[in-house]
Design an enzyme around this catalytic site. Structure first.
Site, PDB file in Angstrom:
ATOM      1  N   HIS A   1     -17.043  23.722 -74.041  1.00  0.00           N
ATOM      2  CA  HIS A   1     -18.100  24.011 -75.022  1.00  0.00           C
ATOM      3  C   HIS A   1     -18.878  22.725 -75.289  1.00  0.00           C
ATOM      4  O   HIS A   1     -18.435  21.855 -76.034  1.00  0.00           O
ATOM      5  CB  HIS A   1     -17.483  24.550 -76.318  1.00  0.00           C
ATOM      6  CG  HIS A   1     -18.470  25.125 -77.285  1.00  0.00           C
ATOM      7  ND1 HIS A   1     -19.350  24.344 -78.002  1.00  0.00           N
ATOM      8  CD2 HIS A   1     -18.717  26.407 -77.648  1.00  0.00           C
ATOM      9  CE1 HIS A   1     -20.081  25.119 -78.769  1.00  0.00           C
ATOM     10  NE2 HIS A   1     -19.730  26.379 -78.576  1.00  0.00           N
TER      11      HIS A   1
ATOM     12  N   CYS B   1     -22.352  33.846 -80.189  1.00  0.00           N
ATOM     13  CA  CYS B   1     -22.362  32.586 -79.457  1.00  0.00           C
ATOM     14  C   CYS B   1     -21.216  32.654 -78.468  1.00  0.00           C
ATOM     15  O   CYS B   1     -20.797  33.739 -78.086  1.00  0.00           O
ATOM     16  CB  CYS B   1     -22.237  31.395 -80.421  1.00  0.00           C
ATOM     17  SG  CYS B   1     -20.693  31.367 -81.342  1.00  0.00           S
TER      18      CYS B   1
END
Length: 640
Positions: free
Chosen positions: A562, A29
């Site tokens: 994020h 990720c």
């Protein structure tokens, strides 16, 4: 600037996870290499944590996660070359993965079903607890409107819990969520109470745990009448089979009428099937589970409390605590109380007892500062910053907090502590120990004693036996004792990339962010789905799923934005990128757009950390004091 060589790091990681032959798959990720290993025991976790370039290691949901930072795409690419792997699932054909992943898949299923509603379930439990508390204290009467409205607000979700689980379970299993809700709504339909009135046709298993009345028939088949309000297992099983039925109909129904014919047929099949077979069997299974849990617990409540309280934090780290959550909710349904989770809820105070000892003893300013924020969040039951940022890395304090948790759990069990509702965490859990309509009893007072005892034990043991203070390392001892001068004239400002509510980083659920191991910063709960550049600089990272962006400013500040928690699983759905990796951007340029409503509907949070990933290069990073912020307003001020 020359690209950094990660060959040495990746070779070490490959060797320490057990080599290529131990890897079923690897992907990444925005911050982590995510391994699925054949045998996680072969991985040398502590040695991996100590590698330069590795932030920490987390093991959860069947994944072995090596937290790297926002340069993880480069590390991943190098890892594939070093390991001679052509893609993310090079060895994914191993049959051993399925065998080893049964528990992990079960935990993943349970967490996927319950996680979306846990926050509101805890909130309504707190309201119900508040109603019980003010009644127990004599502030209101049982007939007052105030008490009854609060009790209804707190009890509503739990009473209609199957409808909520119908949505989340169908979604988790891969079906249409609203079909699950429709089936669940039938299970709690108010007409059922009138159908059970009057004389039964006959009674099954009279006088036993499985006693059930037969009051109606369906096409001549007797329907075993059950109460499905607040139930868990019936709707989970019904949703599981409903997904199979729905997919079967989708294969044979023409597309032109599929939108309404598939739900029509699925509900027509599943509602009778649930009432005739699935519901009764699942209800009996739930009753057996509740009775069995209570039987095992009563063999020795104190020993059970010591074990569960002592190991609870370890269960949480590995995600195993999810196995007890549905048992507790089932106990609340069948027994109307739960003694199992009751032994765990004071563990957070043992954790902050250890943190307080660290805070008082450490000479390391960074650790002391982190301890303050971790202590405060732990009071409210959020212990991830304490666990991952302080006690677990220091080892001894974590062990002492487990001992304190065991003491607290043993005391709650010894005083017959019971949770009468699914309540909040930390200090908000106390009303859950009050039986609705009753006064304060030893169950409540035992919880108070357990808090104090667990806190004191963990504090005293940590303070007496100590820990290896980072400030006492040989390198620090040899350095001249000069205080770092913070040049307040050398400051940089990072603007807000989002419009929304400011959230302290230590309140973010993901420990990799909340413990500040990724770097310092702040989080924003966005009210508008637009991310703009906070600085003039270069887009150094744009993750392929577009949920995270890394920017390096013209002055060298490395910023990670994020969007949301675990949004990587959306595979870019509901995100639109307006830039490419390598682009030069100006402050205020639109980077990414995202659909807040659809992301939440998909079961993900949109809380967005904004992290300075090279925080160690600066003396201070100060977030704004505002509670809400607009785009382009100053979010972070960097000194030195």
């Amino acid at each position: 600037m020359a690209k950094k060589d990660y060959t040495g790091l990746t070779k070490n990681i490959l060797e320490l996870v057990g080599g290529k032959e131990n890897i079923n798959s690897v992907f990444h990720c925005v911050t982590r290499l995510r391994f699925k290993l054949k045998d996680e025991k072969m991985a040398k976790t502590e040695e991996i944590k100590n590698l330069e370039g590795v932030v920490t290691v987390m093991q959860s949901g069947g994944q072995y996660q090596v937290v790297i930072g926002n340069h993880v795409p480069d590390v991943y690419a190098t890892f594939l070359q070093v390991a001679n792997m052509s893609g993310a699932a090079d060895n994914n054909d191993s049959g051993e993965e399925n065998k080893a992943g049964l528990l992990a898949r079960f935990i993943d299923m349970i967490s996927g079903v319950f996680t979306p509603i846990l926050g509101v379930l805890a909130a309504t439990g707190m309201i119900k607890g508040l109603a019980a508390l003010i009644l127990a204290l004599g502030w209101v009467s049982a007939t007052s409107g105030t008490y009854n409205l609060l009790n209804i607000a707190g009890d509503g979700l739990f009473n209609f819990l199957p409808i909520f689980l119908g949505y989340t379970a169908m979604k988790k299993f891969g079906g249409t969520p609203f079909i699950g809700m429709a089936i669940a709504a039938a299970l709690v339909h108010p007409t059922l109470t009138t159908l059970t009135a009057g004389d039964p046709l006959y009674t099954l298993f009279k006088g036993s745990l499985f006693q059930s009345d037969i009051r109606i028939t369906f096409l001549g088949i007797p329907v075993i009448m059950m109460s499905y309000a607040s139930s868990v297992i019936p709707i989970l099983l019904s949703a599981f089979f409903a997904v199979k039925v729905e997919k079967g109909f989708k294969k044979i129904i023409p597309d032109v009428v599929k939108t309404f014919v598939v739900p029509f047929l699925t509900i027509m099949v599943m509602v009778p099937l649930t009432f005739l077979v699935i519901g009764p069997v699942a209800t009996w299974a739930g009753s057996l589970l509740g009775a069995g849990t209570l039987w095992v617990y009563k063999l020795s409540p104190v020993i059970a409390g010591l074990i569960i309280g002592g190991f609870w934090q370890i269960f949480v780290i590995f995600g195993l605590h999810w196995g007890l959550v549905p048992i507790a909710i089932n106990n609340l349904t069948t027994l109307h109380y739960d003694p199992v989770l009751a032994t765990t809820v004071m563990v957070c105070f043992a954790q902050i007892g250890a943190v307080l000892a660290v805070m008082l003893k450490t000479k390391n300013k960074g650790l002391k500062s982190l301890s303050v924020s971790a202590f405060i969040s732990g009071i409210f039951g959020v212990t991830e910053p304490a666990i991952y940022g302080i006690t677990l890395p220091l080892k001894k304090p974590f062990i002492m907090s487990c001992i304190g948790g065991a003491v607290g759990g043993g005391i709650i069990a010894a005083t017959a502590g019971k949770l009468w509702m699914f309540g909040g965490m930390g200090i908000f859990v106390f009303p859950a120990f009050i039986k609705p309509g009753s006064s304060l009893d030893m169950s409540f007072y035992g919880a108070v004693i357990a808090l104090v005892a667990g806190f004191i034990v963990a504090f005293v043991l940590t303070y007496l036996f100590g820990f290896k203070d980072p400030a006492n390392k040989e390198k620090a001892a040899n350095e001249p004792k000069t205080e770092k001068v913070i040049d307040k004239t050398r400051t940089q400002e990072v603007a807000s990339p989002l419009k929304g509510k400011i959230i302290p980083l230590n309140q973010v659920e993901d420990a990799a962010f909340s413990s500040e191991v990724m770097g310092k910063g702040v989080a924003i709960e966005p009210t508008e789905g637009k991310v703009v550049s906070p600085v003039n600089g270069v887009v150094t990272t744009l993750f392929r799923t577009k949920h995270a962006v890394g920017i390096t400013s013209d002055n060298g500040v490395e910023i990670l934005i994020h969007v949301g928690m675990d949004t990587v699983k959306l595979e870019g759905e509901h995100f639109t990128a307006h830039i490419n990796q390598g682009d030069t951007v100006k402050a205020g340029d639109l980077l990414v757009e995202f659909d807040i409503a659809k992301i939440k509907a998909a079961g993900c949070e949109v809380t967005t950390p904004i992290i300075i990933t090279n925080s160690g290069d600066y003396a201070e990073i100060n977030p704004t004091a505002k509670e809400a912020i607009e785009q382009k307003e100053t979010l972070l001020t960097i000194c030195g």
